[in-house]
Design a protein around this motif. Sequence first.
Motif, PDB file in Angstrom:
ATOM      1  N   LYS A   1      41.984  31.319  52.208  1.00  0.00           N
ATOM      2  CA  LYS A   1      43.434  31.538  52.304  1.00  0.00           C
ATOM      3  C   LYS A   1      44.214  30.303  51.856  1.00  0.00           C
ATOM      4  O   LYS A   1      45.288  30.419  51.253  1.00  0.00           O
ATOM      5  CB  LYS A   1      43.823  31.927  53.731  1.00  0.00           C
ATOM      6  CG  LYS A   1      43.491  33.373  54.065  1.00  0.00           C
ATOM      7  CD  LYS A   1      44.273  33.870  55.281  1.00  0.00           C
ATOM      8  CE  LYS A   1      44.136  35.376  55.432  1.00  0.00           C
ATOM      9  NZ  LYS A   1      44.992  35.912  56.517  1.00  0.00           N
ATOM     10  N   ALA A   2      43.688  29.110  52.148  1.00  0.00           N
ATOM     11  CA  ALA A   2      44.357  27.885  51.700  1.00  0.00           C
ATOM     12  C   ALA A   2      44.385  27.806  50.180  1.00  0.00           C
ATOM     13  O   ALA A   2      45.385  27.396  49.572  1.00  0.00           O
ATOM     14  CB  ALA A   2      43.649  26.660  52.285  1.00  0.00           C
ATOM     15  N   ILE A   3      43.281  28.215  49.545  1.00  0.00           N
ATOM     16  CA  ILE A   3      43.220  28.206  48.080  1.00  0.00           C
ATOM     17  C   ILE A   3      44.217  29.200  47.504  1.00  0.00           C
ATOM     18  O   ILE A   3      44.985  28.889  46.574  1.00  0.00           O
ATOM     19  CB  ILE A   3      41.787  28.522  47.609  1.00  0.00           C
ATOM     20  CG1 ILE A   3      40.868  27.328  47.894  1.00  0.00           C
ATOM     21  CG2 ILE A   3      41.762  28.876  46.123  1.00  0.00           C
ATOM     22  CD1 ILE A   3      39.395  27.634  47.768  1.00  0.00           C
ATOM     23  N   VAL A   4      44.236  30.399  48.041  1.00  0.00           N
ATOM     24  CA  VAL A   4      45.147  31.427  47.524  1.00  0.00           C
ATOM     25  C   VAL A   4      46.600  31.065  47.804  1.00  0.00           C
ATOM     26  O   VAL A   4      47.489  31.317  46.973  1.00  0.00           O
ATOM     27  CB  VAL A   4      44.779  32.805  48.116  1.00  0.00           C
ATOM     28  CG1 VAL A   4      45.800  33.859  47.709  1.00  0.00           C
ATOM     29  CG2 VAL A   4      43.383  33.211  47.645  1.00  0.00           C
ATOM     30  N   LYS A   5      46.853  30.433  48.948  1.00  0.00           N
ATOM     31  CA  LYS A   5      48.222  30.005  49.272  1.00  0.00           C
ATOM     32  C   LYS A   5      48.737  29.006  48.243  1.00  0.00           C
ATOM     33  O   LYS A   5      49.939  28.932  47.977  1.00  0.00           O
ATOM     34  CB  LYS A   5      48.246  29.387  50.671  1.00  0.00           C
ATOM     35  CG  LYS A   5      49.642  29.147  51.240  1.00  0.00           C
ATOM     36  CD  LYS A   5      49.561  28.716  52.686  1.00  0.00           C
ATOM     37  CE  LYS A   5      50.942  28.462  53.265  1.00  0.00           C
ATOM     38  NZ  LYS A   5      51.837  29.629  53.207  1.00  0.00           N
TER      39      LYS A   5
ATOM     40  N   MET B   1      33.749  33.371  47.837  1.00  0.00           N
ATOM     41  CA  MET B   1      34.225  33.930  46.566  1.00  0.00           C
ATOM     42  C   MET B   1      34.792  35.339  46.760  1.00  0.00           C
ATOM     43  O   MET B   1      35.806  35.707  46.152  1.00  0.00           O
ATOM     44  CB  MET B   1      33.087  33.949  45.554  1.00  0.00           C
ATOM     45  CG  MET B   1      32.643  32.576  45.072  1.00  0.00           C
ATOM     46  SD  MET B   1      33.858  31.761  44.015  1.00  0.00           S
ATOM     47  CE  MET B   1      33.545  32.599  42.454  1.00  0.00           C
ATOM     48  N   ARG B   2      34.158  36.124  47.638  1.00  0.00           N
ATOM     49  CA  ARG B   2      34.667  37.475  47.902  1.00  0.00           C
ATOM     50  C   ARG B   2      36.031  37.414  48.577  1.00  0.00           C
ATOM     51  O   ARG B   2      36.956  38.141  48.196  1.00  0.00           O
ATOM     52  CB  ARG B   2      33.668  38.244  48.775  1.00  0.00           C
ATOM     53  CG  ARG B   2      34.159  39.620  49.205  1.00  0.00           C
ATOM     54  CD  ARG B   2      33.025  40.432  49.801  1.00  0.00           C
ATOM     55  NE  ARG B   2      32.397  39.793  50.941  1.00  0.00           N
ATOM     56  CZ  ARG B   2      32.856  39.863  52.197  1.00  0.00           C
ATOM     57  NH1 ARG B   2      33.978  40.536  52.460  1.00  0.00           N
ATOM     58  NH2 ARG B   2      32.211  39.274  53.186  1.00  0.00           N
ATOM     59  N   PHE B   3      36.178  36.522  49.556  1.00  0.00           N
ATOM     60  CA  PHE B   3      37.473  36.378  50.230  1.00  0.00           C
ATOM     61  C   PHE B   3      38.566  35.976  49.234  1.00  0.00           C
ATOM     62  O   PHE B   3      39.671  36.520  49.249  1.00  0.00           O
ATOM     63  CB  PHE B   3      37.382  35.326  51.338  1.00  0.00           C
ATOM     64  CG  PHE B   3      36.667  35.762  52.586  1.00  0.00           C
ATOM     65  CD1 PHE B   3      36.352  37.087  52.812  1.00  0.00           C
ATOM     66  CD2 PHE B   3      36.310  34.823  53.559  1.00  0.00           C
ATOM     67  CE1 PHE B   3      35.697  37.485  53.977  1.00  0.00           C
ATOM     68  CE2 PHE B   3      35.661  35.200  54.718  1.00  0.00           C
ATOM     69  CZ  PHE B   3      35.348  36.537  54.931  1.00  0.00           C
ATOM     70  N   ILE B   4      38.261  35.013  48.368  1.00  0.00           N
ATOM     71  CA  ILE B   4      39.263  34.553  47.395  1.00  0.00           C
ATOM     72  C   ILE B   4      39.662  35.705  46.474  1.00  0.00           C
ATOM     73  O   ILE B   4      40.856  35.933  46.225  1.00  0.00           O
ATOM     74  CB  ILE B   4      38.722  33.365  46.572  1.00  0.00           C
ATOM     75  CG1 ILE B   4      38.483  32.151  47.469  1.00  0.00           C
ATOM     76  CG2 ILE B   4      39.702  32.998  45.455  1.00  0.00           C
ATOM     77  CD1 ILE B   4      37.719  31.030  46.790  1.00  0.00           C
ATOM     78  N   ALA B   5      38.682  36.442  45.980  1.00  0.00           N
ATOM     79  CA  ALA B   5      38.970  37.551  45.060  1.00  0.00           C
ATOM     80  C   ALA B   5      39.814  38.631  45.736  1.00  0.00           C
ATOM     81  O   ALA B   5      40.741  39.182  45.127  1.00  0.00           O
ATOM     82  CB  ALA B   5      37.661  38.139  44.548  1.00  0.00           C
ATOM     83  N   GLU B   6      39.522  38.926  46.989  1.00  0.00           N
ATOM     84  CA  GLU B   6      40.279  39.952  47.711  1.00  0.00           C
ATOM     85  C   GLU B   6      41.720  39.520  47.950  1.00  0.00           C
ATOM     86  O   GLU B   6      42.639  40.339  47.907  1.00  0.00           O
ATOM     87  CB  GLU B   6      39.601  40.258  49.052  1.00  0.00           C
ATOM     88  CG  GLU B   6      38.285  41.008  48.911  1.00  0.00           C
ATOM     89  CD  GLU B   6      37.514  41.098  50.225  1.00  0.00           C
ATOM     90  OE1 GLU B   6      37.964  40.464  51.219  1.00  0.00           O
ATOM     91  OE2 GLU B   6      36.471  41.779  50.263  1.00  0.00           O
ATOM     92  N   LEU B   7      41.919  38.234  48.187  1.00  0.00           N
ATOM     93  CA  LEU B   7      43.245  37.725  48.535  1.00  0.00           C
ATOM     94  C   LEU B   7      44.101  37.387  47.315  1.00  0.00           C
ATOM     95  O   LEU B   7      45.323  37.534  47.341  1.00  0.00           O
ATOM     96  CB  LEU B   7      43.108  36.477  49.413  1.00  0.00           C
ATOM     97  CG  LEU B   7      42.496  36.681  50.795  1.00  0.00           C
ATOM     98  CD1 LEU B   7      42.052  35.349  51.375  1.00  0.00           C
ATOM     99  CD2 LEU B   7      43.503  37.349  51.731  1.00  0.00           C
ATOM    100  N   ALA B   8      43.466  36.923  46.241  1.00  0.00           N
ATOM    101  CA  ALA B   8      44.219  36.386  45.101  1.00  0.00           C
ATOM    102  C   ALA B   8      44.840  37.465  44.230  1.00  0.00           C
ATOM    103  O   ALA B   8      45.843  37.233  43.550  1.00  0.00           O
ATOM    104  CB  ALA B   8      43.320  35.500  44.251  1.00  0.00           C
ATOM    105  N   GLU B   9      44.219  38.620  44.184  1.00  0.00           N
ATOM    106  CA  GLU B   9      44.701  39.741  43.364  1.00  0.00           C
ATOM    107  C   GLU B   9      44.760  39.386  41.881  1.00  0.00           C
ATOM    108  O   GLU B   9      45.605  39.867  41.137  1.00  0.00           O
ATOM    109  CB  GLU B   9      46.068  40.233  43.862  1.00  0.00           C
ATOM    110  CG  GLU B   9      46.022  40.751  45.293  1.00  0.00           C
ATOM    111  CD  GLU B   9      47.361  41.235  45.788  1.00  0.00           C
ATOM    112  OE1 GLU B   9      48.388  40.871  45.172  1.00  0.00           O
ATOM    113  OE2 GLU B   9      47.392  41.973  46.789  1.00  0.00           O
ATOM    114  N   VAL B  10      43.875  38.482  41.460  1.00  0.00           N
ATOM    115  CA  VAL B  10      43.644  38.201  40.041  1.00  0.00           C
ATOM    116  C   VAL B  10      42.134  38.111  39.854  1.00  0.00           C
ATOM    117  O   VAL B  10      41.396  37.888  40.825  1.00  0.00           O
ATOM    118  CB  VAL B  10      44.309  36.879  39.576  1.00  0.00           C
ATOM    119  CG1 VAL B  10      45.820  36.924  39.780  1.00  0.00           C
ATOM    120  CG2 VAL B  10      43.712  35.674  40.292  1.00  0.00           C
TER     121      VAL B  10
END
Length: 368
Positions: free
Chosen positions: A276-280, A305-314
């Motif tokens: 979440k910090a990365i996506v924020k 990596m799965r969390f980032i992909a789910e959150l980033a929407e890119v």
Amino acid sequence: MKEAGMYHAIGLMSGTSMDGVDAALVETDGGTHVRALSTMTVPYDAPFRARLRKYLGNQSGTSDPEVAAFERELTELHAEIVQKFIEHVNGLAPSIDLIGFHGQTIWHQPKKRATIQIGDGALLARMTKIPVVNDFRTADVKAGGNGAPLVPLYHRALAADLPKPVAIVNIGGLSNITWIGNDKDGEENIVAFDSGPGNALIDDWMLHRIGQAYDEFGALAAAGRANEKLVTRFLAQAFFKRKPPKSVDRNAFRHVDLEGVTAADGAATLTLITAKAIVKALDFVPQKPLNLYVTGGGRLNRTLMRFIAELAEVPVGPVEELGWSGDGLEAEAFAYLAVRSRLGLPISMPATTGVPKPMTGGKLHQPE
């Protein structure tokens, strides 16, 4: 055989994950030409890593005799790695012109205009008989910059032909992001900053709770359930609301209240915090990237990596999709930055570290 104006440089990187030393050989002119030739990783053994942890946060640096002795040991280890690496790359470069020696960060407080990376550049030059550039961050920090991240200019050189805008996230002990786009005149624009924790929180938790150095492939986190309240509380810290440029010390995020949380749930919680910090961080870039590529050890954590992909929407993927080395990229960067330093070119910019103007850095040590 290299062309005129080209350098063969070795980069040595030991990052905030404290898992070992990455070595990389790069051919570059310090500008737009970069060609990564080879990489190698030498892990720290457990006793060495444990002793290194002991010096994190030490503000005395090498004025402390214990730290000074450890710095010599660290430098001698790097010299051995250089010798092994030169044997490893035999034939790829007729000679090595330069070494970029990052050293090990033990304290980083840019607000106090102070940063400490241990590693004796002069000793390494004497031992390897090759010119060495080290101390890349001090000049930037003393000028009012954050001293980090420094890798973005290498990201920009590598990404010259990629569709823009594009984001590159490095997940080591800490995480940082480089956003590269095109402004209205068609010239590249760059924004870079530390986004927050990377592997450090997860690694520390794993060591504390089950005696393992890291959560391999994110398996423990995948078996747990994240505590959303703890995640929200953690991300309410002022750092995550601050506009870039910004950087942070590894120790800044050490204390997370996970009392009573199972090992798996704790791993899941810390992994979600990191994602979440990365996506924020994407809230602070001029435009949403077309793609987000991940480098560093964190790219091997499938749950992260799965969390980032789910959150980033890119679209999110490892830098190997581009033919880059996810393990060697930072070491390559310090080879590139060493050449830029040798040529007097900027290694940091206002949009990457917050330094008042583009400036060079690093100290050159000639072998005696």
